[in-house]
Design a protein around this motif. Structure first.
Motif, short mmCIF file in Angstrom:
data_model
loop_
_atom_site.label_atom_id
_atom_site.label_comp_id
_atom_site.label_asym_id
_atom_site.label_seq_id
_atom_site.Cartn_x
_atom_site.Cartn_y
_atom_site.Cartn_z
N THR A 159 14.75 8.59 -39.16
CA THR A 159 16.09 8.22 -39.60
C THR A 159 16.66 7.24 -38.59
O THR A 159 16.76 7.56 -37.40
CB THR A 159 17.01 9.45 -39.71
OG1 THR A 159 16.97 10.18 -38.49
CG2 THR A 159 16.60 10.35 -40.86
N ASP A 160 16.99 6.05 -39.06
CA ASP A 160 17.52 5.00 -38.19
C ASP A 160 16.68 4.82 -36.93
O ASP A 160 17.20 4.67 -35.83
CB ASP A 160 18.98 5.28 -37.83
CG ASP A 160 19.92 5.05 -39.01
OD1 ASP A 160 19.50 4.40 -39.99
OD2 ASP A 160 21.07 5.54 -38.95
N GLY A 161 15.36 4.91 -37.08
CA GLY A 161 14.44 4.68 -35.97
C GLY A 161 14.15 5.89 -35.10
O GLY A 161 13.34 5.82 -34.20
N ASN A 162 14.81 7.02 -35.37
CA ASN A 162 14.58 8.25 -34.60
C ASN A 162 13.62 9.16 -35.33
O ASN A 162 13.85 9.49 -36.50
CB ASN A 162 15.91 8.98 -34.37
CG ASN A 162 16.90 8.13 -33.60
OD1 ASN A 162 16.58 7.61 -32.55
ND2 ASN A 162 18.09 7.97 -34.14
N GLU A 163 12.54 9.59 -34.64
CA GLU A 163 11.53 10.46 -35.26
C GLU A 163 11.86 11.92 -35.03
O GLU A 163 12.22 12.32 -33.92
CB GLU A 163 10.15 10.18 -34.65
CG GLU A 163 9.57 8.87 -35.04
CD GLU A 163 8.15 8.69 -34.53
OE1 GLU A 163 7.51 9.69 -34.13
OE2 GLU A 163 7.68 7.54 -34.55
N THR A 164 11.70 12.72 -36.10
CA THR A 164 11.87 14.17 -36.02
C THR A 164 10.72 14.81 -36.78
O THR A 164 10.43 14.43 -37.92
CB THR A 164 13.20 14.61 -36.66
OG1 THR A 164 14.28 13.92 -36.03
CG2 THR A 164 13.41 16.10 -36.53
N SER A 165 10.06 15.79 -36.17
CA SER A 165 9.01 16.55 -36.86
C SER A 165 9.67 17.67 -37.64
O SER A 165 10.61 18.30 -37.16
CB SER A 165 8.03 17.14 -35.85
OG SER A 165 7.30 16.10 -35.23
N LEU A 166 9.17 17.91 -38.85
CA LEU A 166 9.65 19.02 -39.69
C LEU A 166 8.46 19.84 -40.14
O LEU A 166 7.45 19.28 -40.56
CB LEU A 166 10.39 18.51 -40.93
CG LEU A 166 11.81 18.01 -40.78
CD1 LEU A 166 12.35 17.60 -42.14
CD2 LEU A 166 12.70 19.06 -40.16
N GLN A 167 8.60 21.16 -40.05
CA GLN A 167 7.56 22.07 -40.48
C GLN A 167 8.11 23.01 -41.54
O GLN A 167 9.30 23.02 -41.83
CB GLN A 167 7.04 22.86 -39.28
CG GLN A 167 6.44 21.97 -38.22
CD GLN A 167 6.04 22.73 -36.98
OE1 GLN A 167 6.22 23.93 -36.87
NE2 GLN A 167 5.47 22.02 -36.03
N VAL A 168 7.24 23.81 -42.12
CA VAL A 168 7.62 24.74 -43.18
C VAL A 168 8.83 25.56 -42.75
O VAL A 168 8.89 26.08 -41.64
CB VAL A 168 6.44 25.67 -43.54
CG1 VAL A 168 6.89 26.77 -44.50
CG2 VAL A 168 5.30 24.87 -44.14
N GLY A 169 9.80 25.61 -43.64
CA GLY A 169 11.01 26.40 -43.41
C GLY A 169 12.12 25.66 -42.71
O GLY A 169 13.23 26.16 -42.63
N GLU A 170 11.84 24.45 -42.20
CA GLU A 170 12.89 23.70 -41.52
C GLU A 170 13.62 22.80 -42.52
O GLU A 170 13.05 22.32 -43.50
CB GLU A 170 12.30 22.87 -40.39
CG GLU A 170 11.75 23.74 -39.27
CD GLU A 170 11.21 22.96 -38.10
OE1 GLU A 170 11.33 23.47 -36.98
OE2 GLU A 170 10.64 21.86 -38.30
N LEU A 171 14.89 22.58 -42.23
CA LEU A 171 15.79 21.84 -43.11
C LEU A 171 16.44 20.71 -42.32
O LEU A 171 16.81 20.91 -41.16
CB LEU A 171 16.85 22.80 -43.65
CG LEU A 171 17.93 22.26 -44.56
CD1 LEU A 171 17.34 21.88 -45.92
CD2 LEU A 171 19.03 23.31 -44.74
N MET A 172 16.58 19.55 -42.95
CA MET A 172 17.22 18.42 -42.29
C MET A 172 18.29 17.84 -43.21
O MET A 172 18.07 17.72 -44.42
CB MET A 172 16.18 17.33 -41.98
CG MET A 172 16.78 16.06 -41.41
SD MET A 172 15.50 14.84 -41.06
CE MET A 172 15.21 15.25 -39.35
N GLN A 173 19.42 17.49 -42.64
CA GLN A 173 20.49 16.82 -43.36
C GLN A 173 20.47 15.35 -42.97
O GLN A 173 20.39 15.02 -41.78
CB GLN A 173 21.84 17.42 -43.01
CG GLN A 173 23.00 16.75 -43.71
CD GLN A 173 24.34 17.40 -43.38
OE1 GLN A 173 24.40 18.53 -42.92
NE2 GLN A 173 25.41 16.66 -43.62
#
Length: 115
Positions: A64-78
């Motif tokens: 998002t806007d050049g920032n990396e975030t890892s997401l795994q099962v059960g995680e939520l991102m807005q």
């Protein structure tokens, strides 16, 4: 009231990505996004809408806007609409995301799709 079974919307992408709609109203759409192994949902924005992404199966890298975030099962991102959003399937299986967008925005977002 309406009940949904997520597995009914899990789909093996014929190409890179398949999207299966669960619900559509003037206020919100909800769908399952199935992203094939090694594939990328290209960067895009949703203007004035708010998105929620939840990993149901697999592993994702969200940019998002050049920032990396890892997401795994059960995680939520807005993600807020003006933010540029890109999703990478970095796992060994199909990445399955439950996504809501509110307000709906463009009618083009509210249909099943295969890419």
């Amino acid at each position: 009231m309406k009940k949904f079974v997520f597995k009914d919307y899990f789909h093996e992408p014929e190409g890179k990505i398949s999207k299966r709609m669960l619900s559509k109203s003037d206020n919100v759409i909800a769908f399952v996004l199935n992203i094939a192994k090694g594939e990328i949902l290209p960067g895009h924005t949703h203007l004035t809408s708010t998105l929620f992404l939840q990993v149901m199966e697999g592993n994702a890298k969200v940019i998002t806007d050049g920032n990396e975030t890892s997401l795994q099962v059960g995680e939520l991102m807005q993600v807020e609409g003006p933010e540029s959003l890109q999703v990478i399937n970095c796992g060994e299986e199909v990445l399955r995301l439950f996504v809501t967008i509110s307000p709906m925005g463009s009618e083009a977002f509210a249909t099943d799709a295969n890419v």
